[in-house]
Scaffold this motif. Structure first.
Motif, short mmCIF file in Angstrom:
data_model
loop_
_atom_site.label_atom_id
_atom_site.label_comp_id
_atom_site.label_asym_id
_atom_site.label_seq_id
_atom_site.Cartn_x
_atom_site.Cartn_y
_atom_site.Cartn_z
N ARG A 1 0.91 -1.26 0.20
CA ARG A 1 -0.07 -0.02 -0.49
C ARG A 1 0.87 0.74 -0.23
O ARG A 1 1.91 1.45 1.07
N ASP B 1 0.77 10.38 -0.99
CA ASP B 1 0.41 10.89 -2.38
C ASP B 1 2.17 11.13 -2.75
O ASP B 1 2.69 11.83 -2.32
N TYR C 1 -2.16 9.32 -10.70
CA TYR C 1 -3.86 8.30 -10.44
C TYR C 1 -3.23 7.55 -9.94
O TYR C 1 -4.32 6.86 -7.98
N VAL C 2 -2.06 8.00 -8.80
CA VAL C 2 -1.41 6.75 -7.41
C VAL C 2 -1.54 7.76 -6.44
O VAL C 2 -1.61 8.58 -6.06
N LYS C 3 -2.57 6.82 -5.50
CA LYS C 3 -2.94 7.99 -3.78
C LYS C 3 -2.70 7.03 -2.71
O LYS C 3 -2.21 6.08 -2.72
N LYS C 4 -2.63 8.03 -1.77
CA LYS C 4 -2.11 6.97 0.07
C LYS C 4 -3.37 6.10 -0.55
O LYS C 4 -4.05 6.35 -0.12
N SER D 1 -3.43 3.07 -1.44
CA SER D 1 -3.65 2.29 -2.97
C SER D 1 -3.04 1.62 -2.78
O SER D 1 -1.86 1.50 -1.79
N ARG D 2 -3.82 -0.23 -3.09
CA ARG D 2 -2.87 -1.23 -3.45
C ARG D 2 -2.56 -1.11 -4.60
O ARG D 2 -3.43 -1.17 -5.60
N ILE D 3 -0.80 -1.07 -4.80
CA ILE D 3 -0.89 -1.56 -6.13
C ILE D 3 0.89 -2.56 -6.26
O ILE D 3 1.45 -2.76 -4.41
#
Length: 138
Positions: A37, A41, A100-103, A105-107
Motif C-alpha cells: 500500500r 501521495d 493516479y497513485v494515491k495514499k 492504494s494497493r499497488i
C-alpha cells in the motif's frame, strides 16, 4: 519452437566475450516486485538540468505465527511492516504514477534496487535504498 526458446534462454546466461581477453561481460539480474500500500501521495521533483522524478513511499507487510513451528500452532500472530522508497523516472510511467497513485492504494511495483549516498542537513553521509520503478505499476 521449444528448441529455439531453450537456445535463447541459454544464450542469456552464457558469458559474452569481447575481442579484449581481459574484459568479460556477464548478464545479471536486478529485479524487484513489491505488492503493498502507498504511504503518501506521490510527489514530483525536478533538479536543475535533470528530468523530473515521481517519488512515493510504499509499505509491505510480513506476517507469521509464533509457536513451535507446527501448522496447528495457536501462537500469537506477529507482523512486520517494511517501508520502501519508490522513484519513477520513465516519462510515461512517471506521469501516470503522479496522476493516479494515491495514499492507501494497493499497488504492484516492478523495478530494480538502487543504492546511493547523500549528505544530510548536518553534512553527515547517509545511505539510501530506492526501488526504481522500471516497467509497470498496477
Amino acid at each position: 519452437m521449444l528448441r529455439n526458446a531453450s537456445a535463447q534462454i541459454l544464450k542469456q546466461f552464457v558469458r559474452h566475450r569481447t575481442t579484449d581477453t581481459n574484459l568479460i561481460l556477464e548478464r545479471s539480474i536486478n529485479r524487484v516486485q513489491l505488492l503493498g500500500r502507498v504511504g503518501q501521495d506521490p510527489v514530483m521533483r525536478q533538479v536543475e538540468g535533470r528530468n523530473p522524478v515521481t517519488i512515493f513511499s510504499m509499505a509491505t507487510n510480513e506476517m507469521w505465527r509464533s509457536g513451535e513451528g507446527e501448522p496447528t500452532s495457536t501462537g500469537d500472530v506477529s507482523q512486520k511492516t517494511t517501508w520502501h522508497r519508490i522513484s519513477v523516472f520513465k516519462p510515461g510511467l512517471r506521469d501516470v504514477a503522479y496522476q493516479y497513485v494515491k495514499k492507501g492504494s494497493r499497488i504492484l511495483v516492478e523495478g530494480k534496487l538502487d543504492y546511493g549516498e547523500y549528505m544530510d542537513k548536518n553534512n553527515v553521509r547517509r545511505q539510501a535504498t530506492t526501488i526504481i520503478a522500471a516497467s509497470r505499476i498496477y
